[in-house]
Scaffold this active site. Structure first.
Site, PDB file in Angstrom:
ATOM      1  N   ASP A  11       3.167   1.526   4.269  1.00 38.27           N
ATOM      2  CA  ASP A  11       3.167   2.538   3.212  1.00 38.27           C
ATOM      3  C   ASP A  11       3.888   1.958   2.000  1.00 38.27           C
ATOM      4  O   ASP A  11       5.026   1.449   2.123  1.00 38.27           O
ATOM      5  CB  ASP A  11       3.876   3.805   3.691  1.00 38.27           C
ATOM      6  CG  ASP A  11       3.776   4.918   2.680  1.00 38.27           C
ATOM      7  OD1 ASP A  11       2.762   5.652   2.718  1.00 38.27           O
ATOM      8  OD2 ASP A  11       4.679   5.049   1.847  1.00 38.27           O
ATOM      9  N   GLU A  49      -1.753   5.750  -0.279  1.00 40.89           N
ATOM     10  CA  GLU A  49      -1.111   4.446  -0.315  1.00 40.89           C
ATOM     11  C   GLU A  49      -0.808   3.923   1.080  1.00 40.89           C
ATOM     12  O   GLU A  49      -0.025   2.980   1.240  1.00 40.89           O
ATOM     13  CB  GLU A  49       0.175   4.523  -1.146  1.00 40.89           C
ATOM     14  CG  GLU A  49       1.314   5.317  -0.533  1.00 40.89           C
ATOM     15  CD  GLU A  49       1.227   6.817  -0.844  1.00 40.89           C
ATOM     16  OE1 GLU A  49       2.240   7.485  -0.745  1.00 40.89           O
ATOM     17  OE2 GLU A  49       0.108   7.302  -1.191  1.00 40.89           O
TER      18      GLU A  49
END
Length: 634
Positions: free
Chosen positions: A511, A554
């Site tokens: 992430d 993301e």
């Protein structure tokens, strides 16, 4: 037909061995001769006629529809005078006829269709008590081939004998010779036939009659006519069946060869005459031509004429020719329709993009294309002739990675007689790498050969589109990594591998730290650049067999095949380092980048791929909570 045109100068005395005619009331003495006139019946000297020969000659006379049938000996004592009821002039004429029919080197019958039309014969018979118009004699031969007499036909009306009638007369003559000539016609004892011979004779006569019936039916049913040409005089006679082919009645055609040439189609005339001349000159064994001929109604028919010169003179010049003519109009029309159909099919197959083919595989294994349309030039850059011997030239063009599948597909189709279908690549000299798709249905022939009829087409563009669609369906449009669905399918496949005892694998969840702040400060376009930048770093760190995917926003996931926890941590550290060392430059500034990573190992006991993904997500959560830019394992 052979026609006598002169009489021998010296005519020796004649004796008649036998003659019979159909039984009708006697004519007045010296009166006109009627057909089957018993008053004209001849006897052998004054001796009684053998009943079997008498019956046979009556049968011959009735068969040909003439006034009388006679047996005239070739040699006889000079002192024997005319037979009863025969005047001396007719006696002398028949004697000359008996000798004349053996004079030709071909030993052919002597036939006078119309005595009145022949000056020599007309003068000889001018004073006969019975008027004659037609005489025919077929030679009789003894056991050693010697000429012993003739079977004669006589009639008061002119007539002709076509080829079929001549053949029948010859058959009758052989039966008469076998019955009567033993070895000479001189005595009644030699003419005697035992009772044991009678059934065989009757059987032979019945066979002759049956032969005649079958021959007549065969000729009539085949659309065939018979012609007989006198090459010297230019006279040609046609059977009734021949005239019927052109729609003419029996009396409507002349017998001049010049008139027959006028009926030839102008485009065929030169060819027909040349073929005829070649046979006359002995350059061809038979005369055989197919040509068009004008019918009575002005239309043209296609006919096949076959013939052969039957006699030649001492210098080899043609004298007489006999032949047949068959109506082949329907066959020519059918052949033309077949040709047009074949042309249509060829044009269609040649114009259709792709290769229409017939492939044969012999029991020994050799395969070749027995038919290939013009499309083979596009599909394989070959000609039909190159593929007609064997398929080696085609095998050489198949992509090496697809060659085994290409061969196996035909072997399977041949063994099971199931349709052949294959998508394969070819490497062509000019077009380069191309995709082909083939489909065909097999059938087994009686000799064990397998034949496929099928079609091969270019599917390169379709395969490109399919690849693009597959990419769209399995790839994230922004980063060009696998999308979530495709990544999960790969993890499921890896889990099945682990469950079957395969090597383990690790799953990493990644992430990007502070990604929302990047979007807020630099904008979403820069945020997209950051995502693409991280995806490229992942690609550089992965090995063959590994996969990276964008799970959402993301978040990224990585499947590390055949990796343990230590190896997965090593990959994670390299990814963190590269990401931090390669910040994204923006308008004279840089975007600082870090990433948090969670790692877990896949276990055979995992219920699904989602189980491993959930564990790695928990580890990622701990890394984020622990201060970001960290690596945690679960």
């Amino acid at each position: 037909m052979t026609v006598s045109s002169s009489m021998p100068e010296a005519v020796p005395p004649i004796s008649v061995a036998g003659c019979a005619a159909a039984r009708e009331p006697a004519a007045e003495p010296g009166g006109p001769l009627r057909s089957h006139d018993h008053a004209f019946s001849l006897a052998a000297g004054h001796a009684p006629m053998d009943p079997l020969i008498d019956g046979l000659l009556r049968l011959v006379a009735a068969h040909f529809g003439v006034a009388a049938a006679c047996i005239v000996p070739g040699e006889a004592p000079a002192e024997r005078g005319p037979a009863a009821g025969v005047d001396e002039t007719l006696h002398e004429a028949l004697r000359a006829l008996a000798h004349g029919c053996d004079a030709g080197r071909e030993r052919e019958p002597l036939i006078v269709p119309d005595i009145f039309a022949d000056p020599a014969w007309r003068n000889v018979l001018a004073h006969a008590s019975k008027p004659l118009r037609f005489v025919a004699a077929w030679p009789l031969y003894g056991a050693q081939g010697e000429h012993v007499g003739s079977l004669c036909l006589i009639d008061p009306e002119p007539r002709e004998l076509d080829a079929a009638s001549r053949a029948n007369l010859g058959d009758f003559a052989r039966v008469v010779a076998a019955l009567a000539v033993r070895p000479t016609l001189a005595t009644n004892r030699d003419l005697a036939v035992s009772a044991a011979d009678e059934p065989a004779l009757h059987a032979g006569l019945e066979a002759l009659r049956e032969h005649e019936r079958l021959l007549a039916h065969a000729i009539a049913g085949s659309g065939t006519g018979i012609w007989d040409r006198d090459v010297v005089t230019g006279e040609i006679r046609y059977s009734v069946g021949w005239k019927a082919i052109l729609g003419y009645a029996e009396h409507e055609l002349t017998s001049r060869i010049e008139d027959s040439y006028l009926r030839l189609h102008p485009d065929d005339r030169e060819y027909v005459l040349a073929a005829m001349q070649a046979h006359f000159e002995g350059r061809t064994p038979v005369y055989e031509v197919e040509h068009r001929i004008r019918c009575k109604d002005g239309r043209y028919k296609w006919i096949c004429s076959r013939g052969k010169v039957m006699s030649r003179d001492a210098q080899g010049r043609a004298l007489r020719m006999i032949g047949t003519t068959t109506d082949i109009t329907s066959m020519r029309e059918m052949a033309e329709r077949l040709r047009e159909s074949a042309t249509l099919v060829t044009n269609l197959t040649n114009e259709v993009p792709g290769l229409v083919f017939q492939r044969r595989q012999l029991p020994g294994g050799r395969a070749f294309f027995s038919y290939a349309s013009a499309g083979i030039a596009e599909i394989y850059e070959l000609t039909p002739e190159q593929a007609a011997h064997d398929t080696a030239c085609i095998d050489a063009l198949i992509h090496p990675d697809d060659l085994d599948a290409w061969r196996a597909s035909f072997e399977h189709s041949a063994a099971s007689l199931t349709p052949w279908h294959l998508e394969f690549r070819v490497q062509l000299p000019q077009q380069g790498l191309r995709w082909r798709q083939g489909d065909a249905r097999p059938q087994r022939l009686a000799d064990g050969t397998t034949v496929w009829h099928g079609f091969i087409t270019d599917v390169t563009e379709r395969k490109r589109i399919e690849a693009e669609l597959q990419e769209f369906a399995s790839t994230d449009g922004l980063t060009r990594l696998a999308n979530r669905r495709h990544f999960m399918a790969r993890v499921e496949s890896q889990l099945a591998h682990v469950r079957h005892g395969g090597t383990g694998a690790a799953v990493m969840m990644c992430d990007l730290d502070h990604f929302k702040s990047i979007n807020d400060r630099w904008g979403h376009a820069i945020g997209d650049d950051v995502l693409r930048h991280f995806a490229e770093i992942l690609r550089t760190q992965l090995r063959a067999g590994d996969m990276a995917g964008r799970i959402g926003g993301e978040e990224f996931a990585v499947l590390l095949a055949a990796a343990d926890l230590e190896g997965a941590q090593s990959v994670a550290r390299r990814v963190q380092e590269r990401f931090a060392e390669q910040p994204l430059g923006v308008e004279g500034d840089v975007v600082a980048l870090t990433v948090s990573i969670g790692i877990t190992l896949m276990h055979a006991a995992d219920m699904s791929a989602q189980a491993a993904l959930t564990r790695s997500d928990f580890a990622l959560y701990r890394a984020k909570k622990g201060g970001r830019n960290r690596i945690e394992c679960a």
